[in-house]
Design a protein around this motif. Structure first.
Motif, PDB file in Angstrom:
ATOM      1  N   LEU A   1      23.006  48.286 -55.937  1.00 30.67           N
ATOM      2  CA  LEU A   1      22.423  48.979 -57.076  1.00 30.67           C
ATOM      3  C   LEU A   1      23.474  49.402 -58.093  1.00 30.67           C
ATOM      4  O   LEU A   1      23.173  49.561 -59.278  1.00 30.67           O
ATOM      5  N   ALA A   2      24.706  49.597 -57.640  1.00 35.26           N
ATOM      6  CA  ALA A   2      25.776  49.873 -58.590  1.00 35.26           C
ATOM      7  C   ALA A   2      26.010  48.674 -59.507  1.00 35.26           C
ATOM      8  O   ALA A   2      26.365  48.823 -60.682  1.00 35.26           O
ATOM      9  N   LEU A   3      25.778  47.470 -58.965  1.00 33.74           N
ATOM     10  CA  LEU A   3      25.920  46.255 -59.772  1.00 33.74           C
ATOM     11  C   LEU A   3      24.698  46.022 -60.652  1.00 33.74           C
ATOM     12  O   LEU A   3      24.814  45.665 -61.821  1.00 33.74           O
ATOM     13  N   GLU A   4      23.497  46.212 -60.083  1.00 37.02           N
ATOM     14  CA  GLU A   4      22.231  45.982 -60.800  1.00 37.02           C
ATOM     15  C   GLU A   4      21.283  47.144 -60.522  1.00 37.02           C
ATOM     16  O   GLU A   4      20.467  47.095 -59.609  1.00 37.02           O
ATOM     17  N   PRO A   5      21.357  48.228 -61.313  1.00 39.20           N
ATOM     18  CA  PRO A   5      20.571  49.441 -61.015  1.00 39.20           C
ATOM     19  C   PRO A   5      19.061  49.232 -61.027  1.00 39.20           C
ATOM     20  O   PRO A   5      18.334  50.035 -60.425  1.00 39.20           O
ATOM     21  N   LEU A   6      18.579  48.191 -61.690  1.00 40.47           N
ATOM     22  CA  LEU A   6      17.130  47.993 -61.802  1.00 40.47           C
ATOM     23  C   LEU A   6      16.637  46.808 -60.981  1.00 40.47           C
ATOM     24  O   LEU A   6      15.518  46.337 -61.178  1.00 40.47           O
ATOM     25  N   ASP A   7      17.449  46.322 -60.055  1.00 43.23           N
ATOM     26  CA  ASP A   7      17.026  45.183 -59.240  1.00 43.23           C
ATOM     27  C   ASP A   7      15.883  45.599 -58.315  1.00 43.23           C
ATOM     28  O   ASP A   7      16.022  46.541 -57.513  1.00 43.23           O
ATOM     29  N   LEU A   8      14.760  44.887 -58.410  1.00 45.53           N
ATOM     30  CA  LEU A   8      13.561  45.261 -57.660  1.00 45.53           C
ATOM     31  C   LEU A   8      13.792  45.172 -56.157  1.00 45.53           C
ATOM     32  O   LEU A   8      13.401  46.077 -55.405  1.00 45.53           O
ATOM     33  N   SER A   9      14.410  44.111 -55.682  1.00 49.30           N
ATOM     34  CA  SER A   9      14.631  43.943 -54.242  1.00 49.30           C
ATOM     35  C   SER A   9      15.474  45.076 -53.685  1.00 49.30           C
ATOM     36  O   SER A   9      15.180  45.631 -52.615  1.00 49.30           O
TER      37      SER A   9
END
Length: 360
Positions: A41-49
């Motif tokens: 999540l630090a890389l992609e805060p809005l990633d659904l998975s």
């Protein structure tokens, strides 16, 4: 160990962190799984998975409150349409869990109002305060398309105690229905499409219903003028309207009509012209499968049971039945306007050049 080596070598790979989190979860290491998800999540805060996995880990760890919030955050990133492949089951679980979380929170919050001693109108506002906090509903603002008067309360359905004349209107529902039937049977009724805009007007929300016979109206009063060919068939209805505080705005109000919604027709979400007036509905013909929403509040129409709402708050209607739906509709002054303000509105609006804008 191979996954740990992979993320150590390329720490900016989201997929590797998610696979490591899944492996840790599967081998009974929820703390390790949570650490890996946090890196993802630090890389992609809005990633659904990643958001879904974080919520499920919090739930597995017994942190129910945090899990509920996390499910809500994950569902906010849900794409429109069908769920992505492989995530449908997780999303369905998230929806159930978040709904349970919202209901539990709302019930807990209601406990704070049990001794408030509120009136019925106050209790309705308190309940909405609760459901807004629990995110079961959200605030809706007034969005008048042409005329917005400042300081008027954005209330979806107004408390009927503010409209003492409504009892008389309801008591005459059968009379109003009878005059409507007689008008239609006389073949004199001028039945016109409810929405009539030129093709070059940029109002895409009405594209499907513009000049459509699926949503029509029989006007008794239209933009401040009496429609004689219809009104003369409804003398008792017109006499009742004369005792109602309708706006008197040249070129704009009063308005009164029978609104006819064809079977299997939906009126899309939209907002009205001016918040200086409110709108009253008196249902006359209501087959099963009809409904009405204003903001976050939905109601089923009941024959003979009127209500008043603010049509500058987003609203929509539907008739999912195989029969015609008929509602008597008219406008009234917004009760919060003083007499001086009403006089000012009636003098100012016609000078705008847009006072006759459709939108009731």
């Amino acid at each position: 160990r191979l996954l740990e080596a992979a993320v150590a070598e390329t720490p900016d790979r989201l997929e590797a962190w998610l696979k490591l989190a899944a492996m840790c979860r599967g081998t009974g290491d929820p703390a390790g799984a949570m650490a890996a998800v946090s890196r993802a999540l630090a890389l992609e805060p809005l990633d659904l998975s990643a958001l879904l996995m974080r919520a499920m880990l919090l739930e597995r760890m017994g942190r129910e409150g945090e899990a509920g919030e996390a499910y809500g955050q994950a569902l906010a990133q849900r794409p429109a349409g069908e769920a992505p492949p492989g995530l449908a089951t997780m999303i369905a679980h998230a929806e159930r869990s978040y709904r349970d979380f919202q209901e539990a929170m709302a019930e807990r919050l209601r406990g704070g109002a049990t001794e408030a001693g509120a009136s019925a109108e106050e209790a309705a506002r308190i309940e909405r305060f609760v459901t807004n906090i629990a995110r079961q509903t959200r605030p809706y603002a007034q969005e008048a398309s042409h005329f917005h008067y400042p300081g008027l309360p954005p209330v979806e359905f107004h408390d009927r105690s503010r409209f003492p004349w409504l009892d008389e209107i309801e008591a005459a529902a059968a009379v109003i229905r009878a005059e409507f039937d007689a008008l239609v049977e006389s073949e004199a009724a001028e039945l016109v499409p409810y929405i009539q805009y030129p093709d070059d007007v940029p109002l895409r929300q009405w594209e499907a219903l513009n000049r459509s016979r699926a949503w029509t109206a029989v006007h008794l009063l239209r933009n401040g003028r009496r429609v004689e060919r219809n009104a003369r068939h409804c003398p008792r209805t017109m006499a009742l309207l004369a005792r109602v505080p309708q706006p008197d705005v040249p070129g704009a109000s009063p308005n009164a009509m029978f609104s006819l919604l064809a079977p299997r027709t939906r009126i899309p979400p939209h907002t009205g012209v001016a918040n200086t007036r409110l709108v009253c509905h008196l249902p006359l013909v209501v087959p099963p499968g009809c409904g009405f929403r204003v903001g976050a509040s939905s109601r089923a129409w009941e024959v003979g049971r009127g209500f008043v709402f603010d049509d500058t708050i987003e609203h929509e209607a539907w008739n999912d039945s195989a029969e015609l739906r008929v509602v008597f509709i008219f406008d009234i002054w917004a009760w919060a306007l003083s007499e001086a303000e009403r006089r000012a509105v009636a003098a100012i609006m016609p000078r705008s050049g847009a006072a006759g804008a459709e939108g009731l």
